[in-house]
Design an enzyme around this catalytic site. Structure first.
Site: not given
Lengths: 187, 315
Positions: B187, B205
């Site tokens: 995950g 970013k």
């Protein structure tokens, strides 16, 4: 000149008794005892330490600390001192007036063999002021597949950007991926 | 402060959940189709429970959120590229009503920074966006505290998925595809990991950081971006011979934005492992500052949103 000491910046000026002043620039790993180990070969080969400038705030492109050492010794001993330093694994950037520049590693990835690796290296050496110091090749899937090479280069100080430009353009032509070192800051 | 939260994903839900703990009240929570609005404070637990059971979060129209008595709009809808919609319009609407905005959505700050600042200049409200860069890591507030003009560069690792993959490749001598599959099982990587492994997420970013350093002028298309998909395990082994490793490093300066795989010292500060993130802020007068931590995750990112809310409240 008389008894006036030679200023450290005045490289290789002869003084009484045939002793000259030399400046050696070294790169040290930032670990305890490194500086002491680096200075031993100077004393052992008959050199006289005059001053040490430990540039703790600066970091070389390889992530090491530059150290400038001024020493006095007869000219015929100087080569032994430099050789002694190298034997202990210290990276000598500059000895006396001779500049060795900086050492930088890059990793190339791609069809290195099929695109003629020696031609790639020659292009890097011929088109820049860099010298290939050593090469390490890994081709786990065989030479016909993607392989990686780490190349250690000696570069004149301040010329790294020009060298990278060349490596990028050579690699573009051959569809190779370049993993450059991160320069600047304290990477 | 009274918060209206747009977006009920991990971040939006965590902000709602933690708001009370930080001394704030949630008066609206909306996803793309439904909303729950109450000027006296919504029942957060009930709304989150409904969301968990796949029921509508509430019976109100998401558009009515803007009519409520909120003081801060928390924009936590998914990041979109290009025109950064609908996030940008949400911010515009709140600022035109003289409300504050806290963004967790990277789109408007990375793609339309100057427009955002122009809207803010005409508003009594302010815009803050700490959560858009490095989750819980105080990257932007540190740049703000040092004052952007004294910051010469910001470098670092700002994508946990790419960093996890490179760390595992280096540690186990495995190839990219193998480690990616493992990361997906755990995950850590999305089913479609493109955005993370091709460098886009990190680039957004660093574009935001470059905008803060330069007062605008950068969008994703101005960034030089390369991903990690072409890096084989053998490249990491070779790097290790020289005491180096490979990380997906971003650099933001006033000259530009660059993101790509780079060689860094194995034991250096930028060689963070696993999903950890790090920023190195290079200053004119104080050397380099480093801040490392969890760059993603609901509660982590929500803490950045809530610190922005606290700053707006003057605490």
């Amino acid at each position: 000149m008389g008894d006036t000491p030679t200023p450290p910046g005045d490289l290789g000026t002869e003084t009484d008794g045939g002793v000259r002043t030399y400046t050696v620039r070294l790169e040290l790993v930032d670990e305890p005892g490194e500086l002491l180990d680096a200075l031993a070969p100077i004393a052992e080969n008959g050199g006289n330490l005059m001053s040490i400038h430990h540039e703790r705030g600066n970091i070389t492109p390889r992530g090491h600390i530059p150290v400038e050492v001024d020493l006095g010794c007869p000219p015929d001993r100087f080569d032994d001192i430099v050789a002694g330093l190298r034997e202990t694994g210290v990276n000598v950037i500059q000895a006396g007036a001779e500049r060795y520049g900086e050492e930088i590693s890059v990793v190339l990835v791609g069809h290195l063999i099929e695109t003629d690796l020696s031609d790639t290296l020659l292009a890097i050496e011929n088109e820049t002021s860099a010298a290939v110091l050593d090469l390490s090749l890994s081709a786990p899937q065989g030479t016909g597949d993607i392989s990686s090479a780490r190349i250690r280069l000696a570069i004149d100080s301040g010329r790294s950007e020009a060298v990278f430009e060349t490596i990028r353009s050579v690699s573009d032509e051959k569809d190779l991926t370049v993993v450059e070192p991160l320069l600047g800051g304290d990477a | 402060m009274r918060l209206a939260i747009l977006g009920a994903g991990d971040v939006g839900r965590s902000v709602a959940d933690l708001a009370d703990e930080y001394g704030h009240e949630v008066v609206a929570l909306a996803d793309s189709t439904n909303a729950v609005i109450d000027d006296d404070g919504i029942d957060v637990e009930g709304a989150l429970q409904r969301k968990r059971s796949d029921e509508p979060v509430g019976v109100d129209d998401p558009d009515d959120v803007f009519e409520g008595e909120y003081e801060v709009l928390v924009e936590a809808t998914p990041t979109t590229l290009g025109d950064a919609e609908p996030g940008f319009s949400h911010v515009e609407r709140a600022l035109e009503d003289d409300r504050h905005v806290v963004l967790a959505n990277k789109g408007p700050v990375a793609e339309r920074y100057e427009e955002l600042r122009a809207l803010e200049a005409d508003s009594a409200g302010s815009v803050r966006f700490e959560a858009t860069v490095g989750g819980a890591i105080p990257a932007l507030s540190t740049v703000e505290d040092c004052m952007p003009e004294n910051v010469t560069a910001v470098r670092g690792v700002l994508n946990g998925t790419a960093n996890f993959i490179l760390t595992r490749m280096a540690a186990e001598g495995l190839d990219y595809e193998h480690v990616l599959a493992e990361a997906q099982d755990l995950g850590v990587a999305e089913a479609d990991p493109t955005f993370d492994v091709d460098g886009t997420d990190a680039a957004l970013k660093f574009v935001i950081l470059a905008n803060v350093l330069s007062e605008g002028g950068f969008a994703l298309e101005d960034a030089d971006v390369e991903g990690i998909q072409n890096i084989p395990g053998s490249a990491l082994n070779l790097a290790a011979e020289d005491g180096r490793t490979i990380r997906l490093i971003g650099e933001a300066t006033r000259e530009g934005v660059r993101v790509g795989p780079r060689l860094v010292p194995e034991n250096g500060p930028l060689a963070v492992t696993g999903t950890r993130n790090i920023v190195q802020i290079e200053t004119r007068n104080a050397g380099s500052l480093h801040a490392s931590g969890r760059g993603a995750g609901g509660p982590e990112t929500a803490t950045a949103v809530l610190s922005d809310v606290n700053r707006l409240a003057g605490r």
